[in-house]
Scaffold this active site. Structure first.
Site, short mmCIF file in Angstrom:
data_model
loop_
_atom_site.label_atom_id
_atom_site.label_comp_id
_atom_site.label_asym_id
_atom_site.label_seq_id
_atom_site.Cartn_x
_atom_site.Cartn_y
_atom_site.Cartn_z
N ARG A 1 -6.95 -2.87 10.10
CA ARG A 1 -5.93 -3.65 10.81
C ARG A 1 -6.49 -4.26 12.10
NH1 ARG A 1 -1.99 -3.08 7.22
NH2 ARG A 1 -1.56 -0.97 6.51
N ARG B 1 2.92 5.99 -3.31
CA ARG B 1 4.07 6.80 -3.74
C ARG B 1 4.33 6.63 -5.22
NH1 ARG B 1 4.40 5.65 1.56
NH2 ARG B 1 5.55 7.04 2.96
N ASP C 1 2.28 -0.28 12.13
CA ASP C 1 1.05 -0.91 11.62
C ASP C 1 0.86 -2.33 12.16
OD1 ASP C 1 0.37 1.35 10.22
OD2 ASP C 1 1.32 0.70 8.36
N GLY D 1 -5.31 8.20 5.10
CA GLY D 1 -4.42 9.24 5.62
C GLY D 1 -3.24 9.47 4.68
N LYS E 1 0.83 -1.21 0.00
CA LYS E 1 0.00 0.00 0.00
C LYS E 1 0.87 1.26 0.00
CE LYS E 1 -2.55 1.09 3.93
NZ LYS E 1 -2.45 2.51 4.31
C1 S3P Z 1 2.45 5.10 6.11
C2 S3P Z 1 3.00 5.54 7.28
C3 S3P Z 1 2.44 5.22 8.59
C4 S3P Z 1 1.52 4.02 8.54
C5 S3P Z 1 0.55 4.11 7.40
C6 S3P Z 1 1.28 4.23 6.07
C7 S3P Z 1 3.08 5.52 4.85
O1 S3P Z 1 1.73 6.33 9.06
O2 S3P Z 1 0.80 3.88 9.74
O3 S3P Z 1 -0.26 2.93 7.37
O4 S3P Z 1 2.80 4.92 3.80
O5 S3P Z 1 3.89 6.44 4.90
P1 S3P Z 1 2.46 7.57 9.82
O6 S3P Z 1 3.31 8.24 8.83
O7 S3P Z 1 1.33 8.44 10.27
O8 S3P Z 1 3.20 6.96 10.94
#
Ligand code: S3P
Length: 466
Positions: free
Chosen positions: A424, A24, A351, A91, A19
């Site tokens: 999760r 990216r 995670d 997010g 993911k």
């Molecule tokens: C991620 C970073 C993590 C992770 C999220 C994916 C990423 O979050 O928990 O599932 O792809 O950069 P944080 O950057 O908030 O720690």
């Protein structure tokens, strides 16, 4: 979702693309010039949101299952969206795109579902405003109304929270700044996919690490294996903007954060034998394998190699008595003290912590997680969700502001649980359900897993033996 206990897991799996790397790949391909083909793109809803966001910004995207073609026309190829961009539950989509949109000459708005609109966004607003973008947001939460600026001003930014999403956001914004943008992480190392992906696309990223041995410039080829992991106190990453680069094809490894659910099930159920092919084995994501090994799991890596600047390989796991439920009757030699996960380990396990809490109920001595207050602002409050579900299954758990302590080993019993709308949590407790006595029902389980791993339950059924 109803889940019965399992005897063991056996078989061979291949998993959808990672993911983090998929997000990216799509975004960086959109910033490149030309057509990039991405193979094994994540099948999850979150990564679909990223593609739809790019389409709404005028970037041509074609998709045929897990094969995605993105045609970038450089950062100037984006156009103002007609409506708010809906990031759903993702997010990563919101925080990374904020970095791109901050460098655009138009205004845009990023929003999302109830969970995403309750999550902290000041962590990206602050550095992007320092770079000259204007972002309005109520109480630091989405919707984020972004008024971009081109070019942005470069910054040297030290992240107050350890977050790979924030690091990605600042580096992506740095591509549209005039000069050198630097982002520093202290007290731990977050996943480094952005740096690796930018280098794959030919964009230089300078890395300066400060570890036990003082400052060190690190070249692209890292020399870390599963057994030999370097402790780093802080790391600075820098890009030079404005950056212009060409399209490049990309093959995405299987998602280790999806693989770990199967790996833990196999490790905990004696008699299991499981092989997972082509799993991403980036050192900044593999701490879970190191920790499971430390707890006695028999995990082997084969066919280790690197593709498109990301390490991958085949993971083989064998279920051993002594780590899992039978530890209750293990000899004194197997007795362990409570394993404590804290400090710089947390960013590397972020995670996997809900799953590790479940694993902790099965190991001699149990397990403690501290310094992980970030878990409270994930897709759900993962500390509260884990504590609630584990207690419902009969485990002894203490809740801390920044973590939890579980006693182990304990025989879990089937119960009525909630996914708390969080993929999760649903997957971690599906593994708990396999270990439990009697049936478990996870409310919202089936609908939650789709954001990262829609095939989770069908893959699980294909390897479970009852
Ligand atoms: C991620 C970073 C993590 C992770 C999220 C994916 C990423 O979050 O928990 O599932 O792809 O950069 P944080 O950057 O908030 O720690």
């Amino acid at each position: 979702m109803r889940i019965e206990s399992a005897r063991r897991v056996r078989g061979r799996l291949e998993l959808p693309g990672d993911k983090s790397i998929s997000h990216r790949g799509a975004i960086i391909a959109a910033l490149a010039r030309g057509r990039s083909t991405l193979l094994n793109y994540s099948t999850g809803e979150d990564c679909r949101r990223t593609l739809e966001a790019l389409i709404s910004l005028g970037v041509p995207v074609e998709r045929d299952g897990s094969r995605v073609c993105v045609t970038g026309r450089g950062p100037e190829g984006f156009r103002a969206p007609d409506a708010w961009i809906d990031c759903g539950n993702s997010g990563s989509t919101m925080r990374m795109l904020a970095g791109v949109l901050a460098g655009q000459a138009f205004a845009s708005t990023l929003s999302g579902d109830d969970s995403l609109r309750s999550r902290p966004m000041r962590r990206v607003i602050e550095p992007l405003e320092l770079m000259g973008a204007r972002i309005s947001a109520d109480d630091g939460r989405a919707p984020l109304h972004i008024r971009g600026r081109r070019p942005l001003m470069p910054v040297a930014y030290t992240m107050p929270v350890l977050s790979a999403q924030v690091k990605a956001c600042v580096l992506l914004a740095g591509l549209s700044a005039r000069g050198r943008t630097e982002v520093v992480e202290h007290g731990g190392r977050t996943r480094d996919h952005t740096e690796r992906m930018l280098r794959w696309f030919g964009v230089p990223v300078e890395t300066t690490r400060r570890g036990g041995d003082g400052d060190k410039e690190t070249p692209d080829d890292e020399d870390e294996t599963l057994d030999d992991h370097e402790e780093t106190l802080s790391e600075a990453l820098a890009v030079e903007g404005p950056a212009s680069f060409e399209a490049r094809d990309l093959s995405i490894p299987g998602d280790i954060s999806s693989a770990v659910f199967f790996i833990a099930a196999a490790a905990l159920l004696p008699g299991s034998e499981l092989e997972i092919a082509d799993v991403g084995l980036n050192p900044t994501r593999c701490q879970i394998l190191r920790t499971l090994r430390e707890l006695g799991a028999a995990i082997e890596i084969e066919e280790a190699r690197e593709e498109c600047n990301e390490p991958l390989g085949t993971v083989r796991v064998k279920g051993m008595a002594g780590l899992g439920a039978t530890a209750a009757t293990a000899s004194a030699a197997a007795a362990r003290s409570n394993l404590i996960l804290r400090g710089s380990l947390i960013a590397q396990l972020i995670d996997e912590l809900p799953l590790l809490a479940v694993v902790g109920t099965q190991v001699e001595g149990g397990l403690t997680i501290r310094d992980a207050a970030e878990l409270r602002v994930k897709e759900s409050d993962r500390i509260a969700a884990v504590v609630w579900n584990l207690r419902a299954m009969g485990a002894q758990v203490s809740e801390h502001e920044d973590g939890l302590t579980v006693n182990g080993p304990c025989r879990l019993r089937g119960a009525k649980l909630s996914a708390f709308g969080d993929h999760r949590i649903a997957m971690a407790f599906s593994i708990a359900a396999l270990l439990a006595q009697g049936e478990t029902v996870i409310e919202g389980g089936a609908s939650s897993v789709g954001v990262s791993f829609p095939e989770f339950y069908s893959k699980l059924e294909s390897v479970v033996e009852r």
